[in-house]
Design an enzyme around this catalytic site. Sequence first.
Site, PDB file in Angstrom:
ATOM      1  N   LYS A   5       0.918  -1.290   0.220  1.00  0.00           N
ATOM      2  CA  LYS A   5      -0.135   0.200   0.048  1.00  0.00           C
ATOM      3  C   LYS A   5       0.908   1.305   0.019  1.00  0.00           C
ATOM      4  CE  LYS A   5      -1.821   2.777   3.053  1.00  0.00           C
ATOM      5  NZ  LYS A   5      -1.677   4.030   2.173  1.00  0.00           N
ATOM      6  N   PRO A   6       1.030   1.979  -1.164  1.00  0.00           N
ATOM      7  CA  PRO A   6       1.889   3.039  -1.278  1.00  0.00           C
ATOM      8  C   PRO A   6       1.064   4.179  -0.494  1.00  0.00           C
ATOM      9  CG  PRO A   6       1.214   2.375  -3.497  1.00  0.00           C
ATOM     10  CD  PRO A   6       0.277   1.422  -2.489  1.00  0.00           C
ATOM     11  N   GLU A  60      10.230   1.442  10.382  1.00  0.00           N
ATOM     12  CA  GLU A  60      11.242   2.657  10.198  1.00  0.00           C
ATOM     13  C   GLU A  60      10.593   3.664  10.419  1.00  0.00           C
ATOM     14  OE1 GLU A  60      14.313   2.023   9.665  1.00  0.00           O
ATOM     15  OE2 GLU A  60      14.769   0.193   9.007  1.00  0.00           O
ATOM     16  N   CYS A 118      13.845  11.330   6.321  1.00  0.00           N
ATOM     17  CA  CYS A 118      13.975  10.838   7.538  1.00  0.00           C
ATOM     18  C   CYS A 118      15.334  11.201   8.535  1.00  0.00           C
ATOM     19  CB  CYS A 118      13.453   9.262   7.580  1.00  0.00           C
ATOM     20  SG  CYS A 118      14.538   8.431   6.650  1.00  0.00           S
ATOM     21  N   GLU A 178       9.331  16.171  15.097  1.00  0.00           N
ATOM     22  CA  GLU A 178       9.922  16.168  13.476  1.00  0.00           C
ATOM     23  C   GLU A 178       9.565  17.444  12.777  1.00  0.00           C
ATOM     24  OE1 GLU A 178       9.001  12.696  11.485  1.00  0.00           O
ATOM     25  OE2 GLU A 178      11.192  12.384  10.458  1.00  0.00           O
TER      26      GLU A 178
HETATM   27  P1  NAD Z   1       2.670   8.409   7.666  1.00  0.00           P
HETATM   28  O1  NAD Z   1       2.709   7.447   8.870  1.00  0.00           O
HETATM   29  O2  NAD Z   1       1.646   9.287   7.617  1.00  0.00           O
HETATM   30  O3  NAD Z   1       2.024   7.344   6.528  1.00  0.00           O
HETATM   31  C1  NAD Z   1       2.821   6.176   5.950  1.00  0.00           C
HETATM   32  C2  NAD Z   1       1.734   5.389   5.540  1.00  0.00           C
HETATM   33  O4  NAD Z   1       0.962   4.644   6.322  1.00  0.00           O
HETATM   34  C3  NAD Z   1       1.031   5.870   4.331  1.00  0.00           C
HETATM   35  O5  NAD Z   1       0.996   4.754   3.329  1.00  0.00           O
HETATM   36  C4  NAD Z   1      -0.255   5.943   5.040  1.00  0.00           C
HETATM   37  O6  NAD Z   1      -1.497   5.831   4.005  1.00  0.00           O
HETATM   38  C5  NAD Z   1      -0.242   4.872   6.035  1.00  0.00           C
HETATM   39  N1  NAD Z   1      -1.101   5.114   7.171  1.00  0.00           N
HETATM   40  C6  NAD Z   1      -1.808   6.147   7.872  1.00  0.00           C
HETATM   41  N2  NAD Z   1      -2.327   5.718   8.854  1.00  0.00           N
HETATM   42  C7  NAD Z   1      -2.309   4.482   9.069  1.00  0.00           C
HETATM   43  C8  NAD Z   1      -2.813   3.321  10.273  1.00  0.00           C
HETATM   44  N3  NAD Z   1      -3.299   3.874  11.126  1.00  0.00           N
HETATM   45  N4  NAD Z   1      -2.522   1.948   9.861  1.00  0.00           N
HETATM   46  C9  NAD Z   1      -1.797   1.710   8.640  1.00  0.00           C
HETATM   47  N5  NAD Z   1      -1.357   2.489   7.790  1.00  0.00           N
HETATM   48  C10 NAD Z   1      -1.510   3.705   8.001  1.00  0.00           C
HETATM   49  O7  NAD Z   1       3.774   8.903   7.181  1.00  0.00           O
HETATM   50  P2  NAD Z   1       4.231   9.976   5.853  1.00  0.00           P
HETATM   51  O8  NAD Z   1       3.757  11.251   6.257  1.00  0.00           O
HETATM   52  O9  NAD Z   1       3.825   8.996   4.549  1.00  0.00           O
HETATM   53  O10 NAD Z   1       5.951   9.728   5.952  1.00  0.00           O
HETATM   54  C11 NAD Z   1       6.674  10.535   6.366  1.00  0.00           C
HETATM   55  C12 NAD Z   1       7.276   9.852   7.639  1.00  0.00           C
HETATM   56  O11 NAD Z   1       8.131   8.852   7.186  1.00  0.00           O
HETATM   57  C13 NAD Z   1       8.292  10.723   8.459  1.00  0.00           C
HETATM   58  O12 NAD Z   1       7.945  10.617   9.914  1.00  0.00           O
HETATM   59  C14 NAD Z   1       9.628  10.209   8.005  1.00  0.00           C
HETATM   60  O13 NAD Z   1      10.560  10.346   8.929  1.00  0.00           O
HETATM   61  C15 NAD Z   1       9.173   8.800   7.801  1.00  0.00           C
HETATM   62  N6  NAD Z   1      10.223   7.906   7.163  1.00  0.00           N
HETATM   63  C16 NAD Z   1      11.069   7.234   7.998  1.00  0.00           C
HETATM   64  C17 NAD Z   1      11.931   6.559   7.049  1.00  0.00           C
HETATM   65  C18 NAD Z   1      13.223   5.610   7.872  1.00  0.00           C
HETATM   66  O14 NAD Z   1      13.890   4.875   6.830  1.00  0.00           O
HETATM   67  N7  NAD Z   1      13.294   5.359   9.072  1.00  0.00           N
HETATM   68  C19 NAD Z   1      12.007   6.394   5.558  1.00  0.00           C
HETATM   69  C20 NAD Z   1      11.341   7.330   4.979  1.00  0.00           C
HETATM   70  C21 NAD Z   1      10.288   8.154   5.854  1.00  0.00           C
END
Ligand code: NAD
Length: 451
Positions: free
Chosen positions: A155-156, A227, A261, A355
């Site tokens: 799921k992207p 992650e 991140c 963050e």
């Molecule tokens: P997010 O947590 O809002 O969403 C990530 C994914 O989870 C999306 O596909 C979203 O639709 C899904 N999602 C949202 N709520 C959910 C739930 N309750 N259950 C299951 N899935 C759900 O994050 P974002 O805004 O897309 O990405 C940014 C974040 O990702 C930042 O905090 C960044 O630091 C982190 N990140 C971490 C790494 C790493 O390697 N540690 C790499 C890239 C990004």
Amino acid sequence: METLQSFNPATGDVVGEVAVTPVEQVSGLVARARAAQPAWEALGLRGRAELLARTAETFRQRARTHGELITSEMGKPLKEGMAEARSLGAGLAEHLEEMVEALEPEVVEDGRVRSTVYHDPLGVCAAITPWNFPMSMPSWMVLPALAAGNTVVLKPSEETPLCGQAYADVLNEVLPDDVLITLHGADEQGKALVASDVDLIAFTGSREVGKSILREASGTLKRVVLELGGKDPMIVLEDADLAAAAKFAAWNSFRNAGQVCVSTERIFVMEAVADEFERALAEMTTAMSVGNGIEDADVGPMVNARQRDHVLGQLEDAVAQGARVLAGGAGHRANFVTPTALADVRDDMDIARAETFGPVACVTRVASAAEAVERANDTRFGLGAVVFGGDDERTAGVARQLTAGMIGINRSAGGAVGTPWVGARESGFGFHKSKDGHRQFTQTRVITRPL
Ligand code: NAD
């Protein structure tokens, strides 16, 4: 049919749309992936790796199309979009070989018995990915899961469904049906996938969602690899190459408009060299061009208005509480936040704790390396950290005291090929890459016979 429209954050134009997967269909898709799993496993480790390696050429051929799609869907400058797109095909065969080596059975004898340690597939793996690296994040999770013999439901992010789909489309040109299934939607679809009959949830995204996934997974003790976000510190010692340190600080605070991140989010500089460092950082900040990533500006837009409001809110709050603007700080427009360098940032400001994920460099002066270490470690996050210093031994000593998972000395935090990508504390649960990372996509099984 409900559709999800994808907008270019630089222009507001619609880039494309995908069909949203109705929540009630999620468990059926997982069942299809489960039905496809035994035949996929039966291809064997090497057979699967060889099949996956065939996609390298397609990724190479489509690098420009993919790079432009990344830039138009989430805004990063084209050179960064192209670099991400090229990384999908580059070295793919070698990456897969590393996975094969990690997952081959091992024999261990102790003089009494002989054990064989197998790394078997778990079954069906859910991969839930963020928007900030919209093609490489799916690749980081989907490839090791598939190589290990799992089938995958991806799921992207709802911000970048076209990139996620384009990634899966390349793999699906070589994969048997239902080995990799993509579903689209936002948190409702994510929750349904987490609740479904999957065996492993590989998630990259925010700390808050990561915690909720861990809670949800506890019911059946599903395996989970998370992650999550970071609040990476950078320490600049008095004998550091200040030009190099300022250059790194600007690059790692502003690339991808700070939406990385392992962005540098807090900079602790020794008092003695702070004036010079701040001057150099201010100059570089002012020199950054801002604009549509497709025209290759240095800094593109925030992914959406919510992210822009979050960053501007933190900036406003920091300035109201006494942070000094070294450069930028004004002229924000539409989804574009002007790259900004702040000094005199205090640890109790929101911008120093939560963050930011925006193009802001925050400088704090410290009196000693010990103070820098203490303040750098004063966070629940622990993804990356960076130390710049001249004396090798002392700089390495400071690095050893930092509580992050990945620490760079006079460079960025990420390690050599073959080492883990790992967050400490609330930045992660499990990790990716490396032998141990690949093995998290498997069930370890030990079979023992007498010698
Ligand atoms: P997010 O947590 O809002 O969403 C990530 C994914 O989870 C999306 O596909 C979203 O639709 C899904 N999602 C949202 N709520 C959910 C739930 N309750 N259950 C299951 N899935 C759900 O994050 P974002 O805004 O897309 O990405 C940014 C974040 O990702 C930042 O905090 C960044 O630091 C982190 N990140 C971490 C790494 C790493 O390697 N540690 C790499 C890239 C990004």
